[in-house]
Design a protein around this motif. Sequence first.
Motif, PDB file in Angstrom:
ATOM      1  N   ARG A   1       0.840  -1.193   0.000  1.00 37.75           N
ATOM      2  CA  ARG A   1       0.000   0.000   0.000  1.00 37.75           C
ATOM      3  C   ARG A   1       0.878   1.248   0.000  1.00 37.75           C
ATOM      4  O   ARG A   1       0.615   2.219  -0.721  1.00 37.75           O
ATOM      5  N   TRP A   2       1.944   1.214   0.796  1.00 34.83           N
ATOM      6  CA  TRP A   2       2.875   2.340   0.860  1.00 34.83           C
ATOM      7  C   TRP A   2       3.549   2.560  -0.495  1.00 34.83           C
ATOM      8  O   TRP A   2       3.615   3.690  -0.999  1.00 34.83           O
ATOM      9  N   LEU A   3       4.031   1.475  -1.139  1.00 38.93           N
ATOM     10  CA  LEU A   3       4.702   1.604  -2.433  1.00 38.93           C
ATOM     11  C   LEU A   3       3.741   2.096  -3.509  1.00 38.93           C
ATOM     12  O   LEU A   3       4.115   2.902  -4.353  1.00 38.93           O
ATOM     13  N   ASN A   4       2.489   1.621  -3.461  1.00 35.04           N
ATOM     14  CA  ASN A   4       1.544   1.955  -4.528  1.00 35.04           C
ATOM     15  C   ASN A   4       0.814   3.270  -4.304  1.00 35.04           C
ATOM     16  O   ASN A   4       0.547   4.007  -5.236  1.00 35.04           O
ATOM     17  N   GLU A   5       0.461   3.549  -3.033  1.00 36.62           N
ATOM     18  CA  GLU A   5      -0.388   4.723  -2.773  1.00 36.62           C
ATOM     19  C   GLU A   5       0.367   5.863  -2.110  1.00 36.62           C
ATOM     20  O   GLU A   5      -0.163   6.969  -2.003  1.00 36.62           O
ATOM     21  N   GLY A   6       1.573   5.581  -1.617  1.00 36.92           N
ATOM     22  CA  GLY A   6       2.334   6.639  -0.963  1.00 36.92           C
ATOM     23  C   GLY A   6       2.204   6.591   0.547  1.00 36.92           C
ATOM     24  O   GLY A   6       1.523   5.734   1.113  1.00 36.92           O
ATOM     25  N   PHE A   7       2.871   7.556   1.195  1.00 32.14           N
ATOM     26  CA  PHE A   7       3.035   7.519   2.642  1.00 32.14           C
ATOM     27  C   PHE A   7       1.810   8.032   3.408  1.00 32.14           C
ATOM     28  O   PHE A   7       1.623   7.708   4.583  1.00 32.14           O
ATOM     29  N   ALA A   8       0.958   8.816   2.752  1.00 29.93           N
ATOM     30  CA  ALA A   8      -0.140   9.469   3.481  1.00 29.93           C
ATOM     31  C   ALA A   8      -1.073   8.457   4.162  1.00 29.93           C
ATOM     32  O   ALA A   8      -1.454   8.637   5.324  1.00 29.93           O
ATOM     33  N   ALA A   9      -1.415   7.388   3.452  1.00 30.57           N
ATOM     34  CA  ALA A   9      -2.335   6.387   4.010  1.00 30.57           C
ATOM     35  C   ALA A   9      -1.717   5.732   5.248  1.00 30.57           C
ATOM     36  O   ALA A   9      -2.384   5.476   6.252  1.00 30.57           O
ATOM     37  N   VAL A  10      -0.410   5.459   5.172  1.00 27.54           N
ATOM     38  CA  VAL A  10       0.297   4.851   6.299  1.00 27.54           C
ATOM     39  C   VAL A  10       0.264   5.796   7.489  1.00 27.54           C
ATOM     40  O   VAL A  10      -0.006   5.404   8.630  1.00 27.54           O
ATOM     41  N   LEU A  11       0.543   7.069   7.188  1.00 28.45           N
ATOM     42  CA  LEU A  11       0.663   8.052   8.248  1.00 28.45           C
ATOM     43  C   LEU A  11      -0.674   8.269   8.978  1.00 28.45           C
ATOM     44  O   LEU A  11      -0.704   8.429  10.203  1.00 28.45           O
ATOM     45  N   ASN A  12      -1.761   8.230   8.222  1.00 28.47           N
ATOM     46  CA  ASN A  12      -3.077   8.371   8.864  1.00 28.47           C
ATOM     47  C   ASN A  12      -3.316   7.240   9.856  1.00 28.47           C
ATOM     48  O   ASN A  12      -3.747   7.465  10.984  1.00 28.47           O
ATOM     49  N   LYS A  13      -3.025   6.016   9.423  1.00 30.64           N
ATOM     50  CA  LYS A  13      -3.205   4.862  10.286  1.00 30.64           C
ATOM     51  C   LYS A  13      -2.254   4.944  11.481  1.00 30.64           C
ATOM     52  O   LYS A  13      -2.626   4.638  12.620  1.00 30.64           O
TER      53      LYS A  13
END
Lengths: 324, 324
Positions: B255-267
């Motif tokens: 998810r990080w590689l495909n969508e970027g860091f923002a989704a990770v950071l929210n979680k």
Amino acid sequence: MRLKILNILKNNQDWVSGETLCRELGVSRTAVWKHVSGLREDGYRIEARANLGYRLTDAPDIPYPAEVMSGLSTSVLGLNLVHMEEVASTNAEAKKLAREGCPEGTVIVAETQKGGKGRLGRVWFSPRSRGLWFSIVLRPPINLVDTPQVTMVTAVAVATAVREHTGVPAGIKWPNDILVDGKKICGILVELNAEMDCVNFLVAGIGLNVNIKKNEFPPELADIVTSLEIESGQHIYRVPLLRCLLQHLEKWYHRWLNEGFAAVLNKWRQMCVTLDCPVTVHTIKETYSGYAVDVDDTGALLVRTGDGSVQRLIAGEVTLRKQA
Amino acid sequence: MRLKILNILKNNQDWVSGETLCRELGVSRTAVWKHVSGLREDGYRIEARANLGYRLTDAPDIPYPAEVMSGLSTSVLGLNLVHMEEVASTNAEAKKLAREGCPEGTVIVAETQKGGKGRLGRVWFSPRSRGLWFSIVLRPPINLVDTPQVTMVTAVAVATAVREHTGVPAGIKWPNDILVDGKKICGILVELNAEMDCVNFLVAGIGLNVNIKKNEFPPELADIVTSLEIESGQHIYRVPLLRCLLQHLEKWYHRWLNEGFAAVLNKWRQMCVTLDCPVTVHTIKETYSGYAVDVDDTGALLVRTGDGSVQRLIAGEVTLRKQA
């Protein structure tokens, strides 16, 4: 033992008797003779005369530890120096020694590299004894995010040493290629082993084209690379050049650690030959054109693109665009 | 061969005749018997009866490749899995395999570590078979400056897997410690090997305390660490837990590689238990106190200090301050 004999001969301009050597080293005359033969095979010219003993008349221009260290004024860099005839790559050897715990400042220098590496996995042409192919192990107490600064420290030191020692007007292309008149004369490849909170070690690999003639480069490189011999018009001795490089590398490395990055960056800007130039930028994600306007205080290249916006380039490749 | 026998027995709930095994594997009855004995030594319960053959009745809760992979739904992580009884550290083993060119997603899991390492060179307590001590080799196509994001990807995945699999309310302390009720249950140590322009490989080491009882921790750790068994009140099987961890790690990594860091950071923000808390910060240069107010979009911790200014913390250690 060879190193000891060499030092005694170097410290005596005149003849040294075989007896003196035997006494000072605590070995037999036969042993002395064997070591002298070994030194001759390494390229040292040592005369031998009955009744007089031994005399050193010439030393080879090969970066053996004894040669490089004699007259080296550094306090860390090069004090542990390993010379090898042939390696896959000096960076690979240096990383191996670093993992095994070698001291900071350890230098590996090789006569030739069979798998010499440039940035981004490119091959680095390293013909036997025609250049300085070496790597330095560093253990700076810095954070991971500050490691790109090391490449610029290295570039400043190498360009300064080349200018001082040979008079060749070396310049820097972002971040750390060394160019003369637009042609590459030296490549720098920094590799690191780190945790997020600390750097275990860095290896700075330097490949400097010294005595390579124009027709000795592979045809595909002929128009884009050069050497110190081509640019200066004379043969350059490698041993004193390596000493000069190590001295400047240590000076700039310690200045960066003690005073911070600003002093390095000022010098880098002065030596950079691609600021205010039209460039094409290649990153792992995109390619675009613009003008290289400056570097910011972290060392990132600032590129003004066609729409007037400024892109901040942290990692990637820059090529100079020829203007119509 | 053992793996093949095991797979045949697992795929047949009922008896499998010795003859069938010999035929399918192309080996003698004596050879089958020897391999079955080896499997029993590894903890597998295999019944043997004349006329009926062999039947698997129980498998050990040891993360052998055959156990972990059976039912694992990842496409990269854990497809190459190495189980070892004892290592110095799984990160050291993983780095060695990575240098030798092992595929991305390779996992090293050990029953115990004799020199288990935490961040900043600390010792990591790794009692035999009581935890999951493992490391994963990753080769993300990213720039050096983006590597700190990996620590946060790993923390999000581990905390999510622990919550889902055990119900234990795991939280995150910046940047990547996993806590339960203020006590450390899991440590993550990311190490990397890189050039300035690219990452050669990353190793994410994970030490998760599974079935350690309160009185089994060394006294100096007793008040600051915990385990899943202590927190859940029950024995936790390691094999299904490791599968769950690998699945969440792969999901968040991709998810990080495909969508970027923002989704990770929210979680990450949702799972962080130290935002809006009073903290003391220790970096390699200084120590100061303040309030952890947020993380910025690179993952740096923002700490508001006494004079109202906000410090940006990229690397360092944060401890929670008890308020009067």
